[in-house]
Write a protein that holds these residues in place. Structure first.
Motif, PDB file in Angstrom:
ATOM      1  N   VAL A   4     -14.299  -5.803  -7.116  1.00  0.00           N
ATOM      2  CA  VAL A   4     -13.520  -6.963  -6.671  1.00  0.00           C
ATOM      3  C   VAL A   4     -12.910  -7.692  -7.865  1.00  0.00           C
ATOM      4  N   TYR A  56     -16.800  -7.295   1.238  1.00  0.00           N
ATOM      5  CA  TYR A  56     -15.957  -7.030   0.072  1.00  0.00           C
ATOM      6  C   TYR A  56     -15.158  -5.733   0.197  1.00  0.00           C
ATOM      7  N   PRO A 196     -12.003 -11.554  -0.403  1.00  0.00           N
ATOM      8  CA  PRO A 196     -12.472 -10.317  -1.029  1.00  0.00           C
ATOM      9  C   PRO A 196     -11.385  -9.298  -1.328  1.00  0.00           C
TER      10      PRO A 196
END
Length: 205
Positions: A4, A56, A196
């Motif tokens: 991320v 995520y 995310p």
């Protein structure tokens, strides 16, 4: 956090540098213990990792059977390999690090084995000749000492486990531990958390 943070490096306009450190050395130096060694915490972690993987949108595959694999697989060879690439061809540092992550957390491969290390290198774009050269370098004093130095540096910043990020902002280092601290990181450096999977803004005309 690794995957991320890579999504945000251009959105936040940060200079992202991967710094290999040996987790086993950090744990030993700080007296830390793997959280999965505590049965109740391991039970919680299994659920939490799955929730975070979905949130995520990262391809983590994990089950109860994976904890012995995770605890029993040494990352030392992989970290020395990454250290060697940092010392010789740093432009491969990010793709190599991300590919090791994919192999370990998504494909459940033993990244301690030389043949798997070479496979990771090939997938990250390294030539067979360069990959073999780096594999031979991991037992050299130069690479061992460099990894020891970067591990000690992480400990001096306050790291006690991984993932750990040190953000240098306004002349001060700020340590963030854990994969759920990116929103707080953005707040400290004056950047907005966009979720995310942020959309890359269109270039201004």
């Amino acid at each position: 956090m690794l995957q991320v943070l890579c999504r945000y490096q251009h959105i936040w306009n940060i200079d992202l540098h991967f710094c290999p450190a040996f987790l086993g050395g950090i744990m030993q130096a700080t007296g830390n213990k793997p959280p999965a060694m505590l049965p109740k915490r391991a039970e919680y972690m299994l659920k939490d990792i799955k929730r975070m993987a979905k949130y995520y949108q990262v391809p983590v595959r994990i089950s109860e059977d994976d904890f012995p694999r995770i605890l029993g697989t040494s990352s030392l060879g992989a970290m020395r390999f990454i250290t060697a690439i940092d010392m010789t061809e740093p432009r491969f540092l990010e793709p190599l690090s991300r590919e090791f992550w994919i192999r370990f957390w998504s494909q459940r491969e033993d990244i301690s084995q030389p043949e798997n290390i070479l496979a990771v290198a090939g997938q990250a774009g390294l030539s067979p000749e360069l990959a073999q050269k780096l594999l031979e370098m991991i037992s050299s004093p130069a690479v061992k000492n460099r990894l020891k130095e970067t591990t000690e540096k992480a400990i001096k910043y306050g790291a006690f486990g991984m993932p750990a990020v040190v953000a240098h902002f306004n002349g001060e280092p700020h340590l963030f531990f854990g994969s759920d601290r990116l929103e707080l990181l953005g707040s400290v450096i004056g950047e907005k958390w966009l979720g995310p999977v942020p959309s890359v803004p269109s270039p201004k005309m």
